[in-house]
Motif scaffolding. Structure first.
Motif, PDB file in Angstrom:
ATOM      1  N   ASP A 164       0.857  -1.187   0.000  1.00 11.39           N
ATOM      2  CA  ASP A 164       0.000   0.000   0.000  1.00 11.39           C
ATOM      3  C   ASP A 164       0.894   1.238   0.000  1.00 11.39           C
ATOM      4  O   ASP A 164       1.539   1.540   0.998  1.00 11.39           O
ATOM      5  CB  ASP A 164      -0.854  -0.069   1.285  1.00 11.39           C
ATOM      6  CG  ASP A 164      -1.764   1.132   1.457  1.00 11.39           C
ATOM      7  OD1 ASP A 164      -1.839   1.973   0.551  1.00 11.39           O
ATOM      8  OD2 ASP A 164      -2.411   1.201   2.526  1.00 11.39           O
ATOM      9  N   LEU A 165       0.935   1.940  -1.127  1.00 17.48           N
ATOM     10  CA  LEU A 165       1.783   3.145  -1.196  1.00 17.48           C
ATOM     11  C   LEU A 165       0.976   4.430  -1.126  1.00 17.48           C
ATOM     12  O   LEU A 165       1.449   5.485  -1.517  1.00 17.48           O
ATOM     13  CB  LEU A 165       2.623   3.143  -2.476  1.00 17.48           C
ATOM     14  CG  LEU A 165       3.829   2.207  -2.492  1.00 17.48           C
ATOM     15  CD1 LEU A 165       4.722   2.539  -3.684  1.00 17.48           C
ATOM     16  CD2 LEU A 165       4.640   2.272  -1.208  1.00 17.48           C
ATOM     17  N   ASP A 166      -0.254   4.328  -0.647  1.00 18.53           N
ATOM     18  CA  ASP A 166      -1.048   5.543  -0.462  1.00 18.53           C
ATOM     19  C   ASP A 166      -0.732   6.096   0.925  1.00 18.53           C
ATOM     20  O   ASP A 166      -1.428   5.818   1.896  1.00 18.53           O
ATOM     21  CB  ASP A 166      -2.539   5.220  -0.617  1.00 18.53           C
ATOM     22  CG  ASP A 166      -3.362   6.483  -0.771  1.00 18.53           C
ATOM     23  OD1 ASP A 166      -2.855   7.565  -0.396  1.00 18.53           O
ATOM     24  OD2 ASP A 166      -4.499   6.403  -1.251  1.00 18.53           O
ATOM     25  N   PHE A 167       0.354   6.873   1.014  1.00 22.45           N
ATOM     26  CA  PHE A 167       0.826   7.349   2.316  1.00 22.45           C
ATOM     27  C   PHE A 167      -0.176   8.267   3.000  1.00 22.45           C
ATOM     28  O   PHE A 167      -0.283   8.281   4.207  1.00 22.45           O
ATOM     29  CB  PHE A 167       2.157   8.099   2.161  1.00 22.45           C
ATOM     30  CG  PHE A 167       3.283   7.205   1.758  1.00 22.45           C
ATOM     31  CD1 PHE A 167       3.668   6.148   2.565  1.00 22.45           C
ATOM     32  CD2 PHE A 167       3.963   7.407   0.565  1.00 22.45           C
ATOM     33  CE1 PHE A 167       4.711   5.317   2.200  1.00 22.45           C
ATOM     34  CE2 PHE A 167       5.006   6.584   0.195  1.00 22.45           C
ATOM     35  CZ  PHE A 167       5.386   5.537   1.014  1.00 22.45           C
ATOM     36  N   HIS A 168      -0.880   9.056   2.203  1.00 22.01           N
ATOM     37  CA  HIS A 168      -1.776  10.043   2.813  1.00 22.01           C
ATOM     38  C   HIS A 168      -3.115   9.430   3.216  1.00 22.01           C
ATOM     39  O   HIS A 168      -3.800   9.952   4.070  1.00 22.01           O
ATOM     40  CB  HIS A 168      -1.988  11.216   1.857  1.00 22.01           C
ATOM     41  CG  HIS A 168      -0.710  11.919   1.531  1.00 22.01           C
ATOM     42  ND1 HIS A 168      -0.182  12.892   2.339  1.00 22.01           N
ATOM     43  CD2 HIS A 168       0.170  11.743   0.522  1.00 22.01           C
ATOM     44  CE1 HIS A 168       0.972  13.308   1.824  1.00 22.01           C
ATOM     45  NE2 HIS A 168       1.204  12.620   0.715  1.00 22.01           N
ATOM     46  N   GLY A 169      -3.474   8.327   2.582  1.00 22.73           N
ATOM     47  CA  GLY A 169      -4.742   7.682   2.946  1.00 22.73           C
ATOM     48  C   GLY A 169      -4.640   6.177   2.792  1.00 22.73           C
ATOM     49  O   GLY A 169      -5.337   5.583   1.982  1.00 22.73           O
ATOM     50  N   PRO A 170      -3.756   5.551   3.583  1.00 25.78           N
ATOM     51  CA  PRO A 170      -3.604   4.093   3.425  1.00 25.78           C
ATOM     52  C   PRO A 170      -4.877   3.374   3.852  1.00 25.78           C
ATOM     53  O   PRO A 170      -5.318   3.519   4.982  1.00 25.78           O
ATOM     54  CB  PRO A 170      -2.429   3.750   4.361  1.00 25.78           C
ATOM     55  CG  PRO A 170      -2.348   4.879   5.336  1.00 25.78           C
ATOM     56  CD  PRO A 170      -2.948   6.098   4.683  1.00 25.78           C
ATOM     57  N   SER A 171      -5.512   2.637   2.943  1.00 24.53           N
ATOM     58  CA  SER A 171      -6.815   2.058   3.264  1.00 24.53           C
ATOM     59  C   SER A 171      -6.804   0.535   3.272  1.00 24.53           C
ATOM     60  O   SER A 171      -7.756  -0.086   3.730  1.00 24.53           O
ATOM     61  CB  SER A 171      -7.866   2.570   2.275  1.00 24.53           C
ATOM     62  OG  SER A 171      -7.448   2.324   0.949  1.00 24.53           O
ATOM     63  N   ILE A 172      -5.725  -0.060   2.777  1.00 26.17           N
ATOM     64  CA  ILE A 172      -5.731  -1.516   2.652  1.00 26.17           C
ATOM     65  C   ILE A 172      -5.809  -2.248   3.995  1.00 26.17           C
ATOM     66  O   ILE A 172      -6.596  -3.176   4.137  1.00 26.17           O
ATOM     67  CB  ILE A 172      -4.551  -1.965   1.772  1.00 26.17           C
ATOM     68  CG1 ILE A 172      -4.968  -1.667   0.329  1.00 26.17           C
ATOM     69  CG2 ILE A 172      -4.186  -3.423   1.982  1.00 26.17           C
ATOM     70  CD1 ILE A 172      -4.105  -2.161  -0.737  1.00 26.17           C
ATOM     71  N   PRO A 173      -5.044  -1.827   5.015  1.00 27.99           N
ATOM     72  CA  PRO A 173      -5.173  -2.541   6.293  1.00 27.99           C
ATOM     73  C   PRO A 173      -6.594  -2.523   6.835  1.00 27.99           C
ATOM     74  O   PRO A 173      -7.080  -3.527   7.342  1.00 27.99           O
ATOM     75  CB  PRO A 173      -4.202  -1.783   7.209  1.00 27.99           C
ATOM     76  CG  PRO A 173      -3.184  -1.232   6.276  1.00 27.99           C
ATOM     77  CD  PRO A 173      -3.954  -0.841   5.042  1.00 27.99           C
ATOM     78  N   LYS A 174      -7.280  -1.394   6.679  1.00 22.85           N
ATOM     79  CA  LYS A 174      -8.660  -1.323   7.173  1.00 22.85           C
ATOM     80  C   LYS A 174      -9.564  -2.263   6.376  1.00 22.85           C
ATOM     81  O   LYS A 174     -10.396  -2.980   6.941  1.00 22.85           O
ATOM     82  CB  LYS A 174      -9.177   0.116   7.105  1.00 22.85           C
ATOM     83  CG  LYS A 174     -10.591   0.232   7.612  1.00 22.85           C
ATOM     84  CD  LYS A 174     -10.986   1.647   7.975  1.00 22.85           C
ATOM     85  CE  LYS A 174     -12.339   1.644   8.687  1.00 22.85           C
ATOM     86  NZ  LYS A 174     -13.409   0.991   7.930  1.00 22.85           N
TER      87      LYS A 174
END
Ligand SMILES: Nc1ncnc2c1ncn2[C@@H]1O[C@H](COP(=O)(O)OP(=O)(O)OP(=O)(O)O)[C@@H](O)[C@H]1O
Ligand SMILES: [Mg+2]
Ligand SMILES: [Zn+2]
Length: 294
Positions: free
Chosen positions: A80-90
């Motif tokens: 997950d490289l969406d640093f500003h809105g990492p959503s994969i763990p959720k």
């Protein structure tokens, strides 16, 4: 405007270490000279997932593609490289997990025996407080995610990127070995398809192959009778692929169960293996494998 954006709008020279791009503003988004060395990670195929526009389902598609690949026996990493809105763990219900940080390596979070996940969300003490990421910081984090995470020997590394044409894609394209290209996620509507065209052009500028376009939220699965309803006009992604001369990997319907799964943090596949949506995801995965491995 965030401080980050303010910095981005300033002009900066080649050695700039403070702006969020880390690159000269007017430089082409292709590999600059003096490339950093490729990270040492044992992976056969690195696949980037991006879109021109936010909210079209990149993270959902990344998660489901990763599961589809893993359920076909591949060793899969999901980054997950969406640093500003990492959503994969959720989405996977693992946001409270923390990777073990060993002396020289970080152990990713293992979702199944052959699917491991890494996200900045795991390393931040509190995901609700925003972090201001500057370009070189992001580059350092991406380098660590590749070289210092105990991925083992991967067949696929699926990389979920933030929306738009940002530096994360450029950085991972430079640092990761065996980047086989990028898939573009779009929704069927005209505006979204225009954004997909932009994303395809961006990938071409990065000198990466376009593996194909995926049309997400294409028709809707009725929650009552499970038939497909043609909610928005479908086929925009397919047409864009034809116009651009890039492969079309397939369409995934809008499925209310998918939203629920994402919100509740339990992987969609675990409950819906025989659903039309899962079959669609599998077909997309098989087309992707064919593009990448043949
Ligand atoms: N095929 C689908 N059916 C139903 N809901 C979907 C589908 N794909 C995505 N969604 C829902 O749409 C929302 C946005 O999806 P997602 O977060 O994957 O998009 P994204 O492109 O990663 O967004 P961002 O640009 O913010 O990173 C989520 O609530 C997700 O559950
Ligand atoms: Mg996302
Ligand atoms: Zn119905």
């Amino acid at each position: 405007m965030t401080p980050n954006q303010t910095a981005e709008s300033q002009n900066c020279d080649e050695n700039c270490s403070t702006c969020s791009s880390g690159y000269p503003q007017d430089a082409p988004k292709s590999a600059p000279k003096g490339l950093p060395p490729k990270a040492k990670i044992d992976v056969k195929h690195v696949i980037l997932v991006l879109s021109g526009k936010g909210g079209v389902g990149k993270s959902t598609v990344s998660v489901n593609l990763a599961f589809a690949l893993a359920s076909h026996g591949k060793n899969v990493g999901l980054l997950d490289l969406d640093f500003h809105g990492p959503s994969i763990p959720k989405m996977l219900g693992i946001e409270d997990q923390r990777p073990a940080v060993l002396a020289h390596a970080i152990e990713p979070v293992h979702v199944t025996g052959n699917l491991a996940v890494m996200s900045m969300a795991f390393l931040l003490p509190d995901t609700s407080s925003p972090v201001i990421w500057r370009g070189p910081m992001k580059m350092g984090a991406i380098q660590q995610f590749l070289a210092e995470v105990n991925w083992g020997s991967l067949d696929y590394l699926v990389v979920d990127l933030p929306p738009g044409t940002g530096d994360e894609a450029l950085t991972i394209a430079q640092l990761a070995p065996n980047v086989k290209g990028a898939v573009v996620v779009t929704t069927p509507q005209d505006v979204a398809v225009l954004d997909a065209v932009k994303a395809v052009k961006f990938i071409e500028k990065l000198e990466l192959p376009v593996i194909g376009i995926i049309e997400n939220m294409s028709g809707m699965i009725c929650p009552h009778c499970k038939e497909t309803i043609d909610l928005f006009s479908t086929g925009g992604g397919k047409k864009a692929a034809e116009d651009l001369g890039v492969p079309f990997l397939g369409a995934i319907p809008l499925d209310p169960e998918m939203v629920k799964a994402g919100d509740e943090g339990r992987p969609y596949i675990l409950r819906h293996v025989d659903s039309p949506t899962w079959k669609a995801v599998n077909a997309v995965m098989e087309n992707l494998v064919q593009q990448v491995e043949s």
